[in-house]
Design an enzyme around this catalytic site. Structure first.
Site, PDB file in Angstrom:
ATOM      1  N   HIS A 574       0.846  -1.138   0.076  1.00  0.00           N
ATOM      2  CA  HIS A 574      -0.116  -0.058  -0.097  1.00  0.00           C
ATOM      3  C   HIS A 574       0.895   1.294   0.026  1.00  0.00           C
ATOM      4  O   HIS A 574       0.640   2.107   0.797  1.00  0.00           O
ATOM      5  CB  HIS A 574      -0.651  -0.137   1.394  1.00  0.00           C
ATOM      6  CG  HIS A 574      -1.874  -1.051   1.179  1.00  0.00           C
ATOM      7  ND1 HIS A 574      -2.521  -1.452   2.501  1.00  0.00           N
ATOM      8  CD2 HIS A 574      -2.306  -1.818   0.437  1.00  0.00           C
ATOM      9  CE1 HIS A 574      -3.247  -2.660   2.144  1.00  0.00           C
ATOM     10  NE2 HIS A 574      -3.321  -2.810   0.825  1.00  0.00           N
ATOM     11  N   HIS A 617      -7.396  -0.838   3.189  1.00  0.00           N
ATOM     12  CA  HIS A 617      -6.762  -1.117   2.084  1.00  0.00           C
ATOM     13  C   HIS A 617      -6.856   0.124   1.009  1.00  0.00           C
ATOM     14  O   HIS A 617      -8.054   0.927   1.048  1.00  0.00           O
ATOM     15  CB  HIS A 617      -7.120  -2.448   1.476  1.00  0.00           C
ATOM     16  CG  HIS A 617      -6.715  -3.564   1.940  1.00  0.00           C
ATOM     17  ND1 HIS A 617      -6.059  -4.540   1.638  1.00  0.00           N
ATOM     18  CD2 HIS A 617      -6.900  -4.025   3.407  1.00  0.00           C
ATOM     19  CE1 HIS A 617      -5.857  -5.567   2.793  1.00  0.00           C
ATOM     20  NE2 HIS A 617      -6.128  -4.917   3.773  1.00  0.00           N
TER      21      HIS A 617
END
Length: 697
Positions: A574, A617
């Site tokens: 990420h 996320h």
């Protein structure tokens, strides 16, 4: 045989695991069937209204939405291939684990430089290099940040025009606009104890959001176990309060249990559009710039098929939009002459705009895991022997990890949370002056601004500080093993990304400076302790037969945890914030309209603009951000406005050789059990000196 080997064999048996990753030519009939706007012969027009750099998540959203205006021409330049030759590996959810494209030519295969706080290990940073970008290769979690995080993003803009476009009330509808939610079947809902609120979801958008067609029964123990330790199940994790425990939705099309990603969602279903062109295998090398009043304007985009191939250009009629992600977008800016002059000038790249924040503020979610041995029954259920006759079916092959939880700071630290917060506040000036890799005062000011928001707005709230994931798809320790992962969500450690070559095909230097801030070590340690506690708590402990890594005998004290975790952590995939949306005097790169400071027609639309990491996320917030950007851009041009940053003062220089390159061929929950092990008052200060010494080596 190992669990993952069994499922990999199943994938092979049903003909879904592609063995040859070479790019295979397609028949003309197949090309017409699978493509909408994808150019297979390399022939494009000489100019387009919008040239989009990157055909990943945001790039394809923009391509689809902007080309809805029939009088607007749109080009996407994507460095990777179409993905047609490996579509089966992309489409089958289980292949994300058992027949992954990571490590192939469909992966950028980035790597960090050695990290001092991680025993000088360099970590892999995979990113999708294919139409659809990382949405074609990721784990498919559809998790949203909380309202407070979006509102904090908007608040960091210091009241600038357009700031409210990034608050929850504006982004929530955009996330729903992108979504096509399908509720789980009754059997799956009962098996996983799944809860959801249909009012928080969109049901007519392009991206399918649903649940696997098969669940390992142990998933049903997840939320009940977390409830036992005070982290309550969340019946509506997508409505602005994304903390607690739940079974996440996934980007799966429930009609056929295939991956739903930006290409299959936004491009493949389109009817033919003469105004849309998507060119794969086209790496953007730089933007060609010219002076435009007080600003800089992109007049052309330069690209090449491969390193050493002839350079080609396409003209920009309206805007160049960077959608290359947290790595690609700042890299293109720097090769174009927009970025920190102390990086560009030593390379001989003429500095059009001295923008010190480009590549700074780099953040990532760092993750570790506690590995357990599990019962034969649980292992067998994953291997398919208890799949109700569906072994090898698309429903069975859609199983992916989805049990998740977001503990807040009190869940992690108990009564020590206020002291921890006080320690962070007492050390903000130290951290900004010592740990920030840039010496530019505006960048340092931006770090202080985001540190303050994290410490005083987000940390005291119910928002999660660690993500817990229940991993049932195999571990590195072999058969009959499962894991609980812990990942820090709001890192105080910030890094940088920069180029050290004039060749755009050379990879940039990636330095996330993991665990450089001692607060991160403490939070991650406590998250891993919580993972251990979950493995020992009913009813989850009924499917666990022992702890394999780190093992209770080997690791029990805080120093033992700290010494162990630095050798096993890795990225959660990420990366964000390297072109942060912040005020210019806080080291920002883009303003709230996503326009790069000092330019009149260059925007950045991807996860690099998030000023700080989310407790989530990044796929869903990026879909929402891209939808918002597309609406913003269409409204801007349809109203006939003229771009202007005239009120912005930047350090700009306009080289006399504007049309040529100086770079050669130069791309609220309960208390925590056992929280007493956390170091008390002064923990950060005690670690600070050691961290400084470590990074001085």
């Amino acid at each position: 045989m190992r669990t993952q080997c069994k499922l990999a064999a199943l994938l092979s048996l049903v003909g879904l695991a592609a063995a040859d990753l070479r790019h295979q030519p397609l028949s003309a009939q197949h090309r017409r069937a699978v493509s909408s706007g994808i150019i297979y012969n390399g022939q494009i027009a000489s100019s387009y209204d919008f040239v989009i750099v990157g055909g990943g998540l945001a790039g394809l959203v923009l391509a689809s939405r902007l080309s809805e205006d029939a009088n607007t021409t749109v080009l996407v330049l994507e460095a990777g291939d179409t993905g047609d030759a490996v579509r089966s590996q992309i489409d089958v959810p289980g292949n994300a684990y058992y027949s992954s494209l990571l490590g192939t030519t469909y992966d950028w295969q980035f790597e960090t430089i050695p990290q001092p706080a991680l025993d000088n290990h360099a970590l892999a940073w995979p990113r999708g290099r294919v139409l659809g970008g990382s949405t074609a290769v990721n784990g498919m979690y559809m998790v949203r940040p909380s309202q407070l995080e979006f509102d904090s993003w908007a608040g960091l803009q210091a009241g600038a025009a357009g700031a409210t476009d990034w608050a929850w009330d504006a982004i929530f509808p955009m996330m729903r606009k992108s979504e096509n939610f399908t509720a789980p079947s009754a059997a799956i809902s009962d098996e996983g104890a799944i809860q959801y609120n249909i009012a928080s979801h969109g049901t007519t958008g392009p991206v399918h959001s649903s649940f696997p067609g098969f669940l390992v029964p142990a998933v049903g123990n997840w939320t009940e176990t977390l409830d036992w330790i005070g982290i309550v199940p969340n019946p509506d994790p997508d409505g602005g309060q994304g903390w607690g425990a739940f079974i996440a939705t996934s980007s799966i099309n429930p009609d056929n249990f295939t991956r739903s990603y930006s290409r299959s969602a936004y491009i493949d279903p389109l009817p033919p559009r003469a105004n849309l062109a998507i060119l794969p295998n086209a790496t953007v090398t730089r933007l060609i710039l010219a002076q435009d009043g007080q600003n800089v304007k992109a007049t052309q985009v330069e690209y090449a098929a491969y390193d050493g191939a002839p350079l080609q250009t396409v003209s920009v009629n309206k805007e160049a939009i960077l959608a290359g992600g947290a790595i690609g977008s700042p890299t293109v800016l720097m090769h174009s002459g927009i970025g920190p002059s102390n990086v560009l000038q030593p390379l001989g790249i003429s500095t059009y705009i001295n923008l010190p924040g480009v590549g700074q503020n780099l953040q990532d979610h760092l993750s570790g895991e506690v590995v357990f041995s599990t019962t034969a029954e649980t292992a067998a259920s994953l291997e398919g022997t208890q799949a109700g006759g569906e072994t090898g079916s698309s429903a069975f092959l859609s199983f992916i990890n989805s049990a998740i939880a977001y503990p807040n700071i009190t869940d992690l630290l108990g009564d020590y949370a206020p002291t921890f917060q006080s320690d962070i506040n007492a050390n903000i000036t130290w951290a900004a002056s010592t740990l920030v890799p840039s010496t530019d005062p505006t960048v340092i000011a931006g770090y202080k601004a985001t540190y303050n928001v994290l410490a005083n707005t987000i940390m005291p709230s119910q928002v999660g500080q660690v993500e817990l994931l229940f991993s049932l798809t195999g571990t590195s320790l072999g058969a009959n093993t499962i894991a609980i992962q812990a990942a820090i969500q709001h890192p105080f450690s910030r890094g940088q990304l920069y180029i050290n070559s004039t060749n755009p095909f050379d990879k940039p230097v990636i330095d996330p400076r993991y665990l450089s801030h001692p607060a991160d070590i403490i939070i991650l340690r406590e998250g891993l302790k919580l993972a251990r506690t979950l493995g020992e708590t009913q009813p989850l402990n009924a499917v666990i037969t022992g702890e394999l890594s780190p093992g209770t005998a080997a690791v029990s004290t805080d120093p033992e945890w700290d010494a162990w975790l630095v050798g096993i952590v890795g990225t959660e995939y990420h990366p964000a914030s390297s072109c942060a949306m912040l005020p210019l005097d806080n080291g920002g790169v883009v303003d709230p309209t996503l326009r790069v400071y000092g330019t009149s027609n260059i925007r950045v639309v991807d996860a690099s603009v998030f000023p700080m990491e989310f407790s989530a996320h990044l796929m869903v917030p990026t879909y929402g951000m891209a939808e918002q950007a597309a609406q913003m851009i269409r409204q801007f041009w349809n109203e006939g406005l003229t771009p202007s940053n005239a009120t912005t003062t930047v350090s700009a220089a306009f080289p006399s050789n504007t049309g040529s390159s100086d770079s050669g061929s130069g791309s609220g929950s309960g208390s925590k059990s056992g929280a007493s092990a956390i170091s008390p008052s002064g923990a950060i200060a005690l670690l600070a000196a050691a961290v400084v010494a470590l990074f001085a080596l």
